[in-house]
Design an enzyme around this catalytic site. Structure first.
Site, PDB file in Angstrom:
ATOM      1  N   ASP A 524     -13.776   1.062   3.949  1.00  0.00           N
ATOM      2  CA  ASP A 524     -13.134   1.423   2.695  1.00  0.00           C
ATOM      3  C   ASP A 524     -14.231   1.624   1.651  1.00  0.00           C
ATOM      4  OD1 ASP A 524     -10.913   1.713   0.818  1.00  0.00           O
ATOM      5  OD2 ASP A 524     -11.592  -0.209   0.029  1.00  0.00           O
ATOM      6  N   LYS A 525     -13.954   2.384   0.637  1.00  0.00           N
ATOM      7  CA  LYS A 525     -14.986   2.642  -0.381  1.00  0.00           C
ATOM      8  C   LYS A 525     -15.046   1.553  -1.445  1.00  0.00           C
ATOM      9  CE  LYS A 525     -14.358   5.652  -3.740  1.00  0.00           C
ATOM     10  NZ  LYS A 525     -14.616   4.898  -4.992  1.00  0.00           N
TER      11      LYS A 525
END
Length: 856
Positions: A524-525
């Site tokens: 995930d960012k």
């Protein structure tokens, strides 16, 4: 038309706070069976507890009826199924643990049962069919006694905390609770203390040695004297073996203990007293050393429970009084002096200090902590407290006095949950262990048939019956898969213990093995590859709107939200606006994955992604706003559009800072053979690509809604094993669909701690290469142990058929068992070489990291 209903899980299943609990799965299955329900899944949101999301056809199943059905099913399950994780005495090795688990699982009313050689039993049972007292009575029949409650939803268990069987000599006036390894583990203690079995084994060896010396070197003694010493050696060496064999025979189990006794009795019947005594000596000595070696791995885990102090100094008015940590309540103000361990989770309200968080998070350097900016906000939303002010039980204060406000009771701290989850992990079998268990089910009967056939070898071969009997007993001893039974559990136990000591929580053997076999990892960012602290970089109002008006409206609405982007807009927006008065916003609604909407002055306000507009009845964006968004995205900005009524007010650009450790960690993962690393993000594709390029990722998939992330992980998992790394909150559904779900910053997030297969306690991606490396080492050691276990059996069986004696067979047999246990213990000394070798330019000095290894 399909509609959705979201309900808080803790309200439906009040005794089951873990969204990964088996009862949650039963609830989903129960509701799915209702006509009109199309899908049921768990969604742990960022701003509250886990939620049960039900997709249903309102024409077939009206909403009020659905609510009734869900709540009724939850009440039924919550009241019906009980859970217990208990510390016990009486489980001395892996074979005994397996016997206890199988016996409990066979009792009507027990849904699941697992046991660990470290003295832990986990049960899940149907209260309509059996009570907890009946389970404890069944354990007592197995000579297993509960000594402590690691976790249970049984209120009586929490009230008493310590249960004694009749005749148990562990009464304590203060009602103190025992944990395995806390100095009260008497599984083999008996009347000579914890080393009684070893003392008996050595006594057996001494009697055997004296008898043999009298017989071989010293004359003039009556013939009965050496024989008497051998018989005494039988008594010392066979005491514990006989006791365990009797217990197994009562359960109709034919284990290695019984084989050893049969072989020793056969040797005595043939007049080979010395050889029978040697057999019992070697077997009892090997057993005792196996218990000692497993105890070392056990203590590495149990040491976690001892990190938190027993007493806390609490401010009561103007006085400071010492109270037991169990009596701390939420809101207490605790004074922590220099070099003291913190007694509870909380946030700093006075003073500042550098705190060593290595015992909980594995971080090598002390972390600076300062008091919270606003205690009232921190008190209202303790889970949103900044990491710079949040502290954990079991960590060590630096050189300054600080005061903290308690946010969790002693049994709810991050440390307490880690102890509980590591204890549960001990009972979870890995794929290799499940394979070896299946193998044993076929192998042991085959060996018994072979031994039975060899009993009649005298019919075919010209030899006396005693020789055939002796050979059959030797084959039974040689073929007993003791080393195979302990090969995998010992490695898993050591690996889980080493990981926990390094700030990585691994929930069982399966994720520990799977993590080392990965070739692809998805990230995930926000909060994973980036700091999770975005800042406003651009404010672009449309014509006729001032920058101040745009910001004021955005701050007013986003102040009602807990989303990280909302927090950034509120923080930076207020700083830019100064003392300007804000409009009043009400009726906030969260449009998951897209944005929010609220009412301001009677008008609807939308704030969110550009993709939110033009769908679901929301008017599309005008040209000015569209152009502003395109320009911001070209610059790698995350964008939020603000609209009031039917008018676009403008766009706000935000940027999150990539984590300093991310680039180095990803580079190391590439070097370790992770061939594919992908970022999956809800951000625009251009923004995702900019961040991915900056940190060194192979691919970036942007514009993904939460359900799209799940689909992306399923696609990757269909191609190969894949891990999903996130913060454990919004990423939980995607993590659940990955081969291994990995959560960062789990020490400060209950949801992350509970939903992940692997939890990095520190908010630091640098721990991921350590976890992967440890997993790979564990897989190698498990493979080595299995090869040694099966190899020794493969050599010994034909050797004993061809004439190898029982004594030599036992020596090799027990030697292989000890070899696999001590080989597994090497995992406790596993070093995080990558972090040790990093240069000071990468953020840490090598000497600091070596100190971390010594401390841990």
């Amino acid at each position: 038309m399909t509609e959705k209903l979201a309900l808080d899980l803790p309200l439906i299943l009040p005794d089951v706070p873990d969204a990964a609990d088996a009862c949650v799965g039963r609830l989903q299955d129960t509701i799915k069976a209702k006509p009109g329900v199309t899908e049921v899944h768990v969604v742990p949101p960022a701003d509250g507890p886990a939620q049960l999301c039900v997709h249903f056809d309102a024409k077939q199943l009206p909403l009020p009826r659905l609510r009734e059905l869900v709540r009724a099913a939850g009440a039924e399950l919550s009241g019906r199924y009980g859970h217990g994780l208990w510390a016990v005495k009486g489980i001395t090795h892996e074979r005994r643990a397996r016997t206890v688990a199988e016996t409990l699982a066979a009792i009507p009313g027990i849904v699941e049962a697992d046991a660990s050689a470290t003295g832990t039993v986990r049960v899940e049972y149907d209260r309509q069919a059996i009570e907890e007292s009946a389970i404890l009575a069944a354990l007592a029949k197995l000579k297993v006694t509960r000594t402590g409650v690691v976790a249970s939803d049984d209120k009586a268990a929490h009230a008493t905390e310590l249960t004694h069987a009749p005749g148990d000599d562990h009464d304590h006036a203060d009602g103190s609770k025992h944990w395995p390894g806390d100095g009260h583990d008497h599984s083999h203690g008996q009347f000579l203390g914890p080393n009684t079995e070893l003392i008996f084994a050595l006594t057996c060896g001494a009697l055997l040695g004296i008898g043999w010396a009298l017989e071989a070197f010293i004359g003039g003694f009556p013939e009965w004297l050496p024989t008497s010493l051998y018989i005494a050696a039988y008594g010392a060496g066979g005491f514990f073996t006989l006791r365990e064999a009797i217990d197994n025979l009562k359960l109709r189990k034919f284990e290695i203990d019984t084989l050893m006794l049969v072989a020793a009795a056969g040797a005595a019947a043939l007049g080979a007293w010395a050889e029978g005594a040697l057999l019992l000596f070697l077997f009892s000595l090997g057993h005792a050393l196996e218990h000692y070696a497993m105890g070392r791995a056990k203590k590495a885990i149990e040491a976690l429970a001892e990190l938190a102090p027993d007493v806390a100094t609490v401010r009561r008015g103007r006085e400071a009084v010492d109270v037991p940590v169990e009596e701390l309540i939420v809101g207490d103000i605790v004074i922590v002096r220099p070099n003291e361990r913190l007694p509870a989770d909380g946030f700093v309200i006075k003073g500042s200090s550098a705190i060593n968080q290595a015992p909980v998070t594995g971080e090598s350097m002390p972390v600076d902590k300062v008091k919270v900016a606003d205690a009232a906000i921190a008190r209202a939303k303790p889970d949103m407290v900044d990491a710079a002010s949040r502290v954990f039980a079991g960590t060590i204060n630096g050189a300054s006095v600080i005061e903290i406000e308690v946010t969790r009771r002693s049994n709810e701290t991050a440390l307490a949950k880690v102890v509980k989850m590591v204890s549960e992990a001990e009972t979870q079998k890995s794929p290799t262990q499940r394979f070896t268990d299946k193998f044993e089910r076929f192998f042991v009967p085959a060996v018994l048939v072979l031994a039975f056939v060899l009993l009649f070898a005298w019919v075919v071969v010209d030899e006396p019956f005693r020789d055939s009997f002796y050979r059959a007993m030797a084959v039974l001893v040689a073929a007993s898969p003791c080393a195979l039974a302990i090969a995998t559990p010992s490695a898993v136990l050591s690996g889980v213990a080493r990981a926990a000591r390094g700030g990585v929580l691994v929930k069982g053997g399966a994720p520990l093995e799977n993590l080392g076999s990965l070739k692809a990892i998805a990230f995930d960012k926000t909060g994973t590859l980036t700091e999770g602290r975005p800042r406003i970089t651009d404010v672009m109002p449309t014509e006729g709107t001032s920058e101040e008006d745009l910001l004021a409206l955005a701050v007013a609405v986003e102040a009602l939200s807990d989303h990280p982007l909302a927090g950034a807009i509120v923080r930076d927006g207020r700083e830019r606006l100064g003392a300007r008065e804000l409009p009043v916003a009400t009726d906030l609604r969260n449009l998951i994955g897209r944005g929010v909407t609220a009412l301001v002055g009677g008008e609807t306000v939308w704030i969110g992604k550009a993709e939110m507009f033009g769908t679901d009845g929301i008017p599309a964006l005008g040209d000015a706003a569209t152009q502003a968004i395109a320009g911001l995205r070209d610059g790698g900005r995350t964008t939020m559009v603000v609209r009031r009524g039917d008018r676009d007010l403008g766009a706000i650009g935000l940027m999150d800072t990539p984590r300093e450790a991310a680039k180095a960690a990803l580079k190391q993962l590439h070097a370790m053979g992770i061939t594919r690393m992908i970022m999956i993000s809800g951000d625009h594709q251009k923004v995702a690509e900019a961040i991915a390029k900056d940190v060194g990722l192979d691919e970036a998939w942007g514009d993904l809604m939460p359900e799209d992330k799940v689909a992306a992980i399923r696609k990757l998992a269909g191609e190969d094993k894949v891990a999903m790394v996130g913060d454990g909150v919004n990423d939980a559904p995607a993590m659940a669909n990955a081969t291994v779900g990995i959560a960062m910053g789990a020490a400060g997030s209950d949801v992350a701690l509970e939903t992940a297969d692997v939890a990095l306690m520190a908010d630091d991606l640098a721990h991921l290469p350590f976890a992967v490396g440890l997993s790979r080492r564990t897989r190698r050691i498990i493979l080595q142990n299995v090869i040694v276990s099966l190899g020794v059996v493969a050599l010994l069986v034909p050797a004993t058929i061809l004439g190898l004696g029982i004594g030599a067979a036992v020596a090799f047999h027990e030697g292989s068992t000890l070899l696999v246990v001590f080989n597994a213990l090497r995992l406790l000394a596993y070093r995080d070489k990558w972090r040790e070798e990093r240069s000071p330019a990468d953020g840490e000095a090598p000497q600091d990291l070596s100190l971390r290894e010594e401390r841990t």
